[in-house]
Every structure is written in structure tokens, then in C-alpha cells.
Design a protein around this motif. Structure first.
Motif, PDB file in Angstrom:
ATOM      1  N   UNK A  63      55.813  18.701  70.545  1.00 31.48           N
ATOM      2  CA  UNK A  63      56.783  17.672  70.152  1.00 31.48           C
ATOM      3  C   UNK A  63      56.158  16.699  69.152  1.00 31.48           C
ATOM      4  N   UNK A  64      54.893  16.360  69.385  1.00 28.88           N
ATOM      5  CA  UNK A  64      54.194  15.467  68.465  1.00 28.88           C
ATOM      6  C   UNK A  64      54.082  16.100  67.084  1.00 28.88           C
ATOM      7  N   UNK A  65      53.745  17.371  67.038  1.00 26.52           N
ATOM      8  CA  UNK A  65      53.607  18.049  65.755  1.00 26.52           C
ATOM      9  C   UNK A  65      54.934  18.126  65.013  1.00 26.52           C
ATOM     10  N   UNK A  66      56.030  18.332  65.758  1.00 24.16           N
ATOM     11  CA  UNK A  66      57.346  18.370  65.111  1.00 24.16           C
ATOM     12  C   UNK A  66      57.680  17.022  64.485  1.00 24.16           C
ATOM     13  N   UNK A  67      57.405  15.938  65.243  1.00 25.91           N
ATOM     14  CA  UNK A  67      57.653  14.605  64.694  1.00 25.91           C
ATOM     15  C   UNK A  67      56.765  14.351  63.480  1.00 25.91           C
ATOM     16  N   UNK A  68      55.515  14.753  63.598  1.00 29.56           N
ATOM     17  CA  UNK A  68      54.573  14.526  62.503  1.00 29.56           C
ATOM     18  C   UNK A  68      54.996  15.287  61.258  1.00 29.56           C
ATOM     19  N   UNK A  69      55.451  16.526  61.429  1.00 32.35           N
ATOM     20  CA  UNK A  69      55.913  17.312  60.284  1.00 32.35           C
ATOM     21  C   UNK A  69      57.120  16.668  59.624  1.00 32.35           C
ATOM     22  N   UNK A  70      58.034  16.141  60.451  1.00 33.45           N
ATOM     23  CA  UNK A  70      59.206  15.456  59.896  1.00 33.45           C
ATOM     24  C   UNK A  70      58.785  14.236  59.099  1.00 33.45           C
ATOM     25  N   UNK A  71      57.804  13.493  59.620  1.00 26.54           N
ATOM     26  CA  UNK A  71      57.310  12.320  58.908  1.00 26.54           C
ATOM     27  C   UNK A  71      56.608  12.719  57.619  1.00 26.54           C
ATOM     28  N   UNK A  72      55.850  13.809  57.666  1.00 29.78           N
ATOM     29  CA  UNK A  72      55.132  14.254  56.474  1.00 29.78           C
ATOM     30  C   UNK A  72      56.095  14.648  55.364  1.00 29.78           C
ATOM     31  N   UNK A  73      57.216  15.244  55.737  1.00 27.13           N
ATOM     32  CA  UNK A  73      58.207  15.605  54.716  1.00 27.13           C
ATOM     33  C   UNK A  73      58.761  14.359  54.041  1.00 27.13           C
ATOM     34  N   UNK A  74      58.895  13.277  54.831  1.00 26.70           N
ATOM     35  CA  UNK A  74      59.437  12.038  54.276  1.00 26.70           C
ATOM     36  C   UNK A  74      58.429  11.313  53.395  1.00 26.70           C
ATOM     37  N   UNK A  75      57.166  11.401  53.770  1.00 30.56           N
ATOM     38  CA  UNK A  75      56.155  10.622  53.059  1.00 30.56           C
ATOM     39  C   UNK A  75      55.287  11.496  52.163  1.00 30.56           C
ATOM     40  N   UNK A  76      55.801  12.658  51.764  1.00 30.64           N
ATOM     41  CA  UNK A  76      55.013  13.567  50.927  1.00 30.64           C
ATOM     42  C   UNK A  76      54.532  12.845  49.676  1.00 30.64           C
ATOM     43  N   UNK A  77      53.270  13.017  49.366  1.00 31.09           N
ATOM     44  CA  UNK A  77      52.713  12.401  48.179  1.00 31.09           C
ATOM     45  C   UNK A  77      52.207  10.995  48.388  1.00 31.09           C
ATOM     46  N   UNK A  78      52.423  10.401  49.539  1.00 34.43           N
ATOM     47  CA  UNK A  78      51.977   9.045  49.785  1.00 34.43           C
ATOM     48  C   UNK A  78      50.530   9.036  50.251  1.00 34.43           C
ATOM     49  N   UNK A  79      49.821   7.979  49.891  1.00 33.23           N
ATOM     50  CA  UNK A  79      48.430   7.856  50.297  1.00 33.23           C
ATOM     51  C   UNK A  79      48.347   7.199  51.663  1.00 33.23           C
ATOM     52  N   UNK A  80      47.405   7.656  52.472  1.00 31.01           N
ATOM     53  CA  UNK A  80      47.162   7.030  53.767  1.00 31.01           C
ATOM     54  C   UNK A  80      45.794   6.362  53.786  1.00 31.01           C
ATOM     55  N   UNK A  81      45.309   5.957  52.615  1.00 31.02           N
ATOM     56  CA  UNK A  81      44.035   5.272  52.515  1.00 31.02           C
ATOM     57  C   UNK A  81      44.198   4.008  51.690  1.00 31.02           C
ATOM     58  N   UNK A  82      43.476   2.969  52.073  1.00 32.00           N
ATOM     59  CA  UNK A  82      43.392   1.761  51.264  1.00 32.00           C
ATOM     60  C   UNK A  82      42.129   1.888  50.423  1.00 32.00           C
ATOM     61  N   UNK A  83      42.302   2.275  49.154  1.00 30.09           N
ATOM     62  CA  UNK A  83      41.176   2.536  48.269  1.00 30.09           C
ATOM     63  C   UNK A  83      40.713   1.238  47.636  1.00 30.09           C
ATOM     64  N   UNK A  84      39.418   1.024  47.603  1.00 32.39           N
ATOM     65  CA  UNK A  84      38.880  -0.150  46.927  1.00 32.39           C
ATOM     66  C   UNK A  84      37.634  -0.677  47.608  1.00 32.39           C
ATOM     67  N   UNK A  85      36.756  -1.291  46.824  1.00 32.98           N
ATOM     68  CA  UNK A  85      35.513  -1.850  47.344  1.00 32.98           C
ATOM     69  C   UNK A  85      35.371  -3.330  47.029  1.00 32.98           C
ATOM     70  N   UNK A  86      36.436  -3.960  46.568  1.00 29.99           N
ATOM     71  CA  UNK A  86      36.381  -5.399  46.339  1.00 29.99           C
ATOM     72  C   UNK A  86      36.309  -6.116  47.682  1.00 29.99           C
ATOM     73  N   UNK A  87      35.752  -7.320  47.717  1.00 26.81           N
ATOM     74  CA  UNK A  87      35.630  -8.050  48.994  1.00 26.81           C
ATOM     75  C   UNK A  87      36.943  -8.188  49.744  1.00 26.81           C
TER      76      UNK A  87
END
Length: 474
Positions: free
Chosen positions: A123-147
Motif C-alpha cells: 500500500x505504501x508503494x502504491x501511494x508513493x508511486x502515485x506521488x511520484x507521478x505527480x511530482x515527476x521531475x521535482x528535486x527532493x534536495x536542498x542544494x547549496x553550501x551557503x551559510x
């Protein structure tokens, strides 16, 4: 967080036996002795899984009919059917109706636990797959080394494992939703639903129905009810994106939800209990909105337990090369292209642009570059390949210098390059006539000659006139 499992069986000894086993394994079991009670309990609080007897003996609410209602109203809730009178036909019918598995009584404890674990994971994987389809191409990282970005990540690491509410502020496109996803991923609710509600996109007339769901009183039990987004987030995280766009009446209902951990669907009378963590985001000045009466002050303080401020991209210019390369790698990998890189001058141009659309605009620009330019496998992305609006208005002219590397050179070398290109252009403009060129650029003829000679910028015509000039001076 312990999984909530509802056991539905008309035999008390079976109910209590299963409940005891699950309790010992760290689950939170609830029990119902008939289909009607089961439906009411699911209305009140959505379980993580249902163990449902096929034969309940109450006619209208026999197990298969209850299964139909559960899969209709709560499609992501897994159901395991059990029966002491099981046949192959019954098992097949249950699976076709959406049951996760079928177990015959009497069953072995180990098999029951394995089936439960697999059902919850599926069930978790099904929900996760549905979410992945919605957020395709989105980053899940906060990139940067500034303070400021390092501090933001530290705050997320500390707040993530808690159940505290978080208010994320920042301009549009700066990465607020990414921060919210990281908070959920680092929480104890990471395996539960993450529901993101874009408050600015929901029509005001349908907003409360989308959030709280609807239920029509007096209709048949077969009439579908609408399960709202809040209920879908049960046991997980609810993100209210641009929370300041909620109307004041909806804000009042949200306060009650936060106070009581429950609500009533529109048109209904049953209280629905939910266990959710609320994260809110905004690009507005909330204090100004409170002063104008457009946002409730009491709601603001309930949401603003842990504040996180995401800065605009222009305030962390040194992060732009990291972000640009990160997006470039992601896009080329997803499209099975060669890995690319930016030239030094292209990065300088990207760092010189003010980025009103922030990180989201930067990602879109990089995607545009890859679409609009044909690159050889090892060719770097140059400054002149960037969109015109990125190059326009810069303190240097990428198109006309003839050497875009100028913007990546130290000042002294860059000045020499610029002077050489500028003066060569002017000499060519006046057909090699040093006198006319000198008048236009505002220099003495002899000084211009010396400058052209030192820069190696004398063309053939200018060289002839220069020799004449030297003769006359001699």
C-alpha cells in the motif's frame, strides 16, 4: 508510528486472538463485530489495514460488500480477507474486488504477520508511486553550501523527526515544497501519506469539500462519499501550500481541526478523527496580512511553531553553479543524454542574473538550453547558448565581445581583452583610419597607435597609417 489495524469478525474469540497477536507485535488493533460497525469506525478514523471476515452474518454488510465500500472510499487501504469456509471461488472473488490477500482459518500466526507486513508495504508503494507521478521531475534536495542553506538543512534535520508544525516562508519558486518534502522524509511518518494541498489552486466554492470531504445524509450506503485531502493524510503529513490563500471561514475550521484532531465532513454528522502533521508554506508577508485582517493571528501562531525561511536565489549567488549542474545532471540522466557541463563564462552569466523566478526559473532555463542547442558529446554549454533574457541587461555584452571568456578572467586580463576587441572593432569600422578612430574614441592619434600596438590590434590598413604617423613624428 504504530500501524492502526481494524479487525472485522463476528466471532469474538477470533477478534481477540488476532488483536492480541497484533498488539504484541507493536501494532494498534481495533475490533468490530459486524460490517456496519466496521464502516462507522473507518469513517471515524482511516486504518492502515483491515482484516475482514468474508462471512459476517449480517446480510447487507457481509464481508464482500464491506470490501466494495472500503475500496470505493479508501482505495489505498489494504484489505486482507479471512474465512473459515473459504473456497477458491470466494478467494478469487475477493481478490478481483481489490483484496490484498486471502487467508483461511485456522491460520498460522507467522503467515498472518507476513501477509500483513507485505500488504502494508504494498500500500505504501502504491501511494508513493502515485506521488511520484505527480511530482515527476521535482528535486527532493536542498542544494547549496551557503551559510543560510546549511542552517536551513540543520533546522530540517532537527524538526523533521518531531511532530511539530512548521511554517516555511520564502518567495515563489525558492524551494519551499522541497523543504516540506524533506521534513516529511525525515519524520517518523515517512512511510505514511504526504498530501500537498495547493491552496491557491483550489476554487473557493469547492475548497472545503476538497479539504474536509462530503457525505450526503439520508442517502443509500452505496452512495459514494468524498474523502477529503485532510483525511487522506491520516497518519502522515498535510502540506498547506500558500496557506494565506485560504478564506477566513476555512481558516476558522482549520483552527478547530488543529485543536481537536478531528472534523466533520460537509453534510455529515460523524466526527472523523485524524492524526496528521501540518506543514504550511507561504510567499506572502503574513504579519502584514494579519494587520489587514486577511489572516487569523491565532492560526498564524498555531502554524508557526518552527519557522523556516527559504531565501531568494539572488541572496545565495554562490549556490547557483551547484544548482545549475545538479539540474543539468538530472535532466540529461532522465533523457539518457551525455553528461554536460557549463563553461566558466556561462556560470558567471548565470550568477549575474537576478532570477526573479528563483530556483524554479533556473531549472526551466537549463531545460530550455538543452532543448534549443545541439551539443556535441563533450561540448560545454557556453554563455551565448543561454536565453536572450538572461544575457540582456548584463554589465557586459556576451554577444559582441567575440570572446565570452572575458567575464571569467581577472580584471586586468579582462580589460586587455575588452580593449583589444573594442578598439579592433572601431578601427575596422573606420576602415583602418587611425585619425577618425581616435576622434571617435576620444584619444590622441599617437596614444591610440601605441595602445593598438601594445595590444596587437593593428590591422593592415591601420599599420600603414601608423607607419606614416611614426614618420611624421620622427
Amino acid at each position: 508510528m504504530a500501524q492502526d489495524i481494524l479487525i472485522v469478525d463476528d466471532e469474538a474469540d477470533i477478534r481477540e486472538l488476532i488483536a492480541g497477536i497484533l498488539h504484541d507485535e507493536g501494532y494498534c488493533p481495533r475490533v468490530a463485530d459486524n460490517g456496519f460497525s466496521a464502516i462507522e469506525m473507518i469513517k471515524a478514523r482511516q486504518p492502515s489495514l483491515v482484516i475482514l471476515d468474508v462471512w459476517l452474518g449480517d446480510g447487507e454488510r457481509d464481508g464482500l460488500k464491506v470490501l466494495d465500500i472500503i475500496k470505493r472510499d479508501h482505495p489505498f487501504v489494504p484489505v486482507i480477507m479471512i474465512s473459515g469456509h473459504g473456497t477458491i471461488e470466494t478467494a478469487v472473488a475477493a481478490i478481483k474486488k481489490g483484496a490484498q490477500d486471502f487467508i483461511e482459518k485456522p491460520f498460522q500466526t507467522e503467515r498472518l504477520l507476513v501477509v500483513i507486513e507485505k500488504a502494508i508495504e504494498s500500500a505504501f508503494l502504491k501511494r508513493e508511486n502515485a506521488e511520484l507521478r505527480l511530482k515527476a521531475g521535482m528535486s527532493n534536495e536542498l542544494i547549496g553550501q551557503t551559510p543560510i542553506m546549511n542552517q536551513t538543512r540543520q533546522t530540517i534535520e532537527k524538526a523533521g523527526p518531531t511532530n511539530s508544525r512548521v511554517l516555511i516562508s520564502g518567495p515563489a519558486g525558492s524551494g519551499k515544497e522541497t523543504a516540506a518534502r524533506l521534513l516529511h522524509a525525515q519524520s517518523k511518518r515517512a512511510s505514511a501519506p504526504l498530501i500537498i494541498v495547493n491552496c491557491s489552486m483550489l476554487h473557493p466554492d469547492h475548497l472545503e469539500a476538497e479539504l474536509f470531504g462530503t457525505e450526503i445524509i439520508g442517502q443509500s450506503a452505496d452512495t459514494p462519499r468524498k474523502v477529503g485531502l485532510i483525511e487522506q493524510a491520516h497518519a502522515g503529513t498535510l502540506v498547506l501550500d500558500e496557506v494565506t490563500d485560504l478564506p477566513l471561514p476555512t481558516q476558522a475550521k482549520l483552527i478547530r481541526l488543529l485543536q481537536e484532531n478531528g472534523f466533520t465532513r460537509l453534510g455529515g454528522s460523524h466526527r472523523v478523527e485524524v492524526d496528521i502533521r501540518v506543514i504550511a508554506t507561504t510567499s506572502a508577508d503574513m504579519l502584514a496580512m494579519i494587520n489587514k485582517g486577511n489572516f487569523r493571528e491565532d492560526l498564524y501562531y498555531r502554524l508557526n511553531v518552527v519557522p523556516i525561511q527559504i531565501p531568494p536565489l539572488r541572496d545565495r549567488v554562490s549556490d547557483i553553479p551547484l544548482l545549475a549542474q545538479h539540474f543539468l545532471n538530472n535532466i540529461t540522466s532522465s533523457q539518457n543524454q551525455f553528461q554536460r557541463r557549463f563553461s566558466d563564462e556561462a556560470l558567471v552569466v548565470l550568477q549575474s542574473y537576478p532570477w526573479p523566478g528563483n530556483v524554479r526559473q533556473l531549472k526551466n532555463v537549463i531545460e530550455w538550453v538543452l532543448i534549443m542547442n545541439t551539443l556535441t558529446p563533450r561540448e560545454a554549454i557556453r554563455a551565448d547558448m543561454l536565453p536572450p533574457e538572461i544575457r540582456t541587461g548584463l554589465p557586459f555584452n556576451i554577444n559582441n565581445t567575440g570572446n565570452a571568456d572575458i567575464v571569467s578572467l581577472p580584471l586586468r586580463e579582462a580589460r586587455e581583452v575588452f580593449e583589444r576587441e573594442y578598439l579592433s572593432t572601431q578601427v575596422n569600422r573606420f576602415g583602418g583610419n587611425i585619425s577618425q578612430t581616435a576622434r571617435f574614441v576620444g584619444m590622441e592619434r599617437s596614444a591610440l597607435h601605441r595602445k593598438l600596438k601594445s595590444l596587437g590590434a593593428l590591422n593592415e590598413k591601420a599599420s600603414v597609417e601608423s607607419e606614416l604617423l611614426q614618420s611624421s613624428e620622427g
